[in-house]
Write a protein that holds these residues in place. Structure first.
Motif, PDB file in Angstrom:
ATOM      1  N   GLU A  11       0.831  -1.207   0.000  1.00  0.00           N
ATOM      2  CA  GLU A  11       0.000   0.000   0.000  1.00  0.00           C
ATOM      3  C   GLU A  11       0.868   1.261   0.000  1.00  0.00           C
ATOM      4  OE1 GLU A  11      -4.225  -1.302   2.027  1.00  0.00           O
ATOM      5  OE2 GLU A  11      -2.505  -1.057   3.365  1.00  0.00           O
ATOM      6  N   GLN A  12       1.974   1.197   0.733  1.00  0.00           N
ATOM      7  CA  GLN A  12       2.887   2.342   0.740  1.00  0.00           C
ATOM      8  C   GLN A  12       3.483   2.556  -0.647  1.00  0.00           C
ATOM      9  OE1 GLN A  12       5.745   1.968   3.922  1.00  0.00           O
ATOM     10  NE2 GLN A  12       4.132   2.059   5.479  1.00  0.00           N
ATOM     11  N   ALA A  13       3.864   1.438  -1.281  1.00  0.00           N
ATOM     12  CA  ALA A  13       4.455   1.545  -2.615  1.00  0.00           C
ATOM     13  C   ALA A  13       3.447   2.116  -3.618  1.00  0.00           C
ATOM     14  CB  ALA A  13       4.953   0.181  -3.087  1.00  0.00           C
ATOM     15  N   PHE A  14       2.183   1.703  -3.501  1.00  0.00           N
ATOM     16  CA  PHE A  14       1.169   2.154  -4.455  1.00  0.00           C
ATOM     17  C   PHE A  14       0.550   3.496  -4.066  1.00  0.00           C
ATOM     18  CE2 PHE A  14       0.252  -2.641  -5.012  1.00  0.00           C
ATOM     19  CZ  PHE A  14       1.253  -2.755  -5.972  1.00  0.00           C
ATOM     20  N   GLY A  15       0.758   3.901  -2.822  1.00  0.00           N
ATOM     21  CA  GLY A  15       0.159   5.147  -2.361  1.00  0.00           C
ATOM     22  C   GLY A  15      -1.355   5.087  -2.262  1.00  0.00           C
ATOM     23  N   MET A  16      -1.887   3.950  -1.951  1.00  0.00           N
ATOM     24  CA  MET A  16      -3.349   3.802  -1.821  1.00  0.00           C
ATOM     25  C   MET A  16      -3.643   2.631  -0.893  1.00  0.00           C
ATOM     26  SD  MET A  16      -4.277   1.757  -5.370  1.00  0.00           S
ATOM     27  CE  MET A  16      -5.893   1.199  -4.860  1.00  0.00           C
TER      28      MET A  16
END
Lengths: 410, 251
Positions: A11-16
């Protein structure tokens, strides 16, 4: 009451935030839990030899005349053979216009949200990954096959994305193939928009044959104008995790959508297809047929919703999903839903799940066919009903060959 | 060719004995009719010989050309020459009749170490036999038995027999569900296959079929045993007097 959750690495990597099992449509596919690595969006060095090898290994290799090839989310001009792109190599084909877009996101207002005003998480994810893609515009009757191919090469875990737009103009027709094939551990996010004009006809064949470690997350958004005909077939056999969403909206009368698919899954594969067919106008026909074969610990899911709006009288909508379970530990879940607001419609759904019929097996064996061969024949016959929807003979034969190979290696 | 000795068979699921010491000897070229009332064990006999699951042989044996038939897989039995024409032929959606015949014939040929037939060879072979049974090309393209009428199903069974050329044909109630015209076509097909090297066991409830497929021997099966054997005249006697005499004997 909601509990604020610590964002996962993915989620951090995708920003969502990712969809999870407490969301109704995601109850069987907990993306938040399943994507257990960061999967950064990074450019990967491409090894040309790997690309050539993977391309050659495609079950549909050599069938399409024109190809737009993407490798790890980036357009690959060398391996693409599209007339508008390579006018010096191949004479321009009348009726196909193509453009390549590096960042396709801004143009896609149609994808910005569904009727509930909530963005589809797979579209949001795709947007966050800044997808590349093609726009194919068909303006006449195109008989040659056009393929959009995505190849993932073996590299560090990463996320790649593709967003394609297929327009078939009024009265035009086309056949497109979308192939997803690869090696390694990755997240593939794909959004395909299909726009069928009045009287347009589109045959779309999708082959999902991703790497055994891959996660394939795709969304199709289709709109059908008056008298349009869409005929789709998806073969799902690759990836550890597969989630395919589809939204098909009738905006003009007398249109017809045939959506079919087959699963050939084994090991611990997980495939979840979630379709919404939205009859917004009267006199349209939709047919959904999925034939799913699961072996070992594989799990198949089919969620299909048919919405018939208040004014969509004379709607004819049928949906069926059938599963063949080849082991005690394989599983299939079906969730058919009909949401009907009109009062003069014919709608139905059916779902079955079972193992190989022992009477069928005995009959074949009593004619001298050994057990393993008899089983293969029966499995092939089971999925064959869905394959029959593929109109192009070469494509259908290649897919049948693929299925037979799958059965042999089982 | 076939020698059944004191065969006892029970259903696997229930502790009920169906065949209770059946003996029968069949030589090449012979046609044996097995007649009996409902529930006498006729279908069980045919299924046990063909190798269907669900039956347990508790005593006795069945030797086929000197080999233990009951120890073989159903497909091995078929490759060795045993063929069961089903009372209720099974519908197999998605498998075209022609494809089914080809796979079956080639599987048998392979098991016997014979060369597989090429597609043109095979097509000629089947078309010729299909024509004699009044089976259209269209029927051959359709999935096995799917949507076939009762008569078409039985003709298709005889076609399979004609294509696979077994040495022992077991016909289970082949007359059931047939009108007289259909019965004649089927019987003609069966008679055309009579040969000095081929034996047949014709299982039936009614004498009618035996007017068309004339047997060399008639056996009366009652309560799991053959209680009387004779020539073809025995069938007429049964038609006149019914099975009551024999039911009493075992009771």
């Amino acid at each position: 009451m909601s509990i604020a959750l610590q964002p996962t690495a993915a989620e951090q990597a995708f920003g969502m935030s990712l969809p999870h099992r407490r969301m109704e449509e995601w109850r069987w596919t907990d993306l938040r839990a399943r994507l257990d690595k960061p999967y950064p969006s990074i450019d990967t060095a491409v090894d040309e030899k790997s690309v050539a090898r993977i391309m050659a290994a495609s079950p549909l290799a050599g069938i399409a005349k024109y190809r737009a090839v993407f490798v790890n989310g980036k357009f690959d001009a060398t391996n693409s053979t599209i007339p508008a792109l390579l006018p010096s190599v191949i004479p321009a084909q009348a009726g196909i216009h193509l453009s390549i877009k590096e960042n396709r996101v801004q143009s896609d207002s149609r994808l910005r949200g569904n009727d509930d005003g909530v963005d589809d998480p797979l579209v949001v994810l795709n947007t966050s990954l800044k997808p590349e893609g093609v726009t194919l515009h068909f303006s006449s009757n195109i008989t040659v096959l056009v393929e959009i191919m995505h190849i993932a090469t073996n590299a560090a875990p990463r996320a790649v994305a593709l967003r394609n737009h297929i327009e078939v103009a009024a009265g035009a027709s086309a056949t497109i193939i979308e192939t997803f094939i690869g090696e390694g551990d990755y997240v593939l996010s794909s959004v395909t928009e299909l726009e069928l004009g009045e009287g347009a006809r589109l045959d779309r064949i999708k082959l999902e044959w991703e790497s055994a470690k891959a996660n394939h997350l795709s969304q199709v958004v289709a709109t059908l104008a008056k008298d349009a005909r869409l005929n789709e077939f998806t073969l799902t056999s690759g990836a550890a995790l597969n989630r395919q969403n589809g939204t098909y909206t009738f905006v003009g009368q007398n249109a017809d959508a045939k959506i079919s698919g087959a699963y050939l899954l084994n090991g611990k594969q997980h495939a979840d297809t979630c379709l919404v067919v939205d009859h917004k106008v009267p006199h349209c026909t939709s047919r959904e047929l999925f034939k799913c074969v699961m072996d070992d610990h594989a799990r198949g899911i089919f969620q299909g919703k048919v919405i018939v709006r208040k004014h969509a009288q004379k709607t004819d909508g049928k949906q069926s999903s059938h599963a063949l379970l080849l082991s005690e530990t394989a599983e299939f879940d079906a969730k058919p839903e009909l949401e009907i607001y009109a009062d003069d419609v014919v709608c139905g759904h059916g779902a079955t799940s079972g193992d190989i019929n022992p009477d069928h097996l005995f009959y074949l064996r009593s004619r001298g066919i050994p057990e393993a061969e008899a089983k293969s024949l029966l499995i092939a016959a089971f999925v064959g009903e869905a394959f029959d929807n593929v109109e192009n003979d070469d494509v259908r034969a290649a897919l049948v060959n693929f299925a037979e190979d799958w059965l042999r290696q089982k | 060719m076939l020698k059944i000795e004191n065969l006892h068979v029970k259903l696997e699921d229930e502790n009920r004995e169906i065949l209770k010491g059946l003996s029968l000897s069949v030589k090449p070229g012979e046609v044996h009719a097995i007649m009996g009332p409902n529930g006498s064990g006729k279908s069980t006999l045919s299924y046990v010989l063909a190798g269907r699951d669900g039956y347990e042989v508790t005593e006795g044996e069945a030797m086929f050309n000197g080999e233990d038939l009951l120890a073989m897989d159903p497909n091995t039995r078929a490759a060795k020459g045993v063929f069961l024409a089903f009372q209720y032929p099974i519908e197999i959606p998605g498998v075209a009749t022609m494809q089914f015949l080809k796979v079956a014939l080639n599987a048998q040929r392979k098991a016997r170490g014979e060369k597989e037939l090429s597609i043109p060879e095979f097509m000629r072979f089947v078309k010729d036999r299909a024509a004699k049974l009044n089976i259209s090309q269209d029927m051959l393209k359709r999935p096995v038995n799917v949507g076939f009428s009762g008569g078409e199903k039985k003709r298709a069974e005889v076609l399979q027999m004609a294509v696979l050329e077994p040495s022992l044909c077991i016909l289970d109630e082949t007359d059931s569900g047939l009108d007289i015209d259909a019965l004649k076509v089927v019987a003609d097909g069966v008679n055309a296959l009579r040969s000095p090297v081929r034996a047949m066991i014709v299982i039936t409830h009614y004498q009618r079929l035996l007017d068309y497929i004339v047997p060399d021997f008639v056996h009366v099966l009652s309560a799991g045993k053959i209680v009387k054997s004779g020539g073809k005249e025995l069938a007429h006697e049964l038609e006149k007097n019914g099975y009551a005499d024999y039911a009493e004997k075992v009771a």
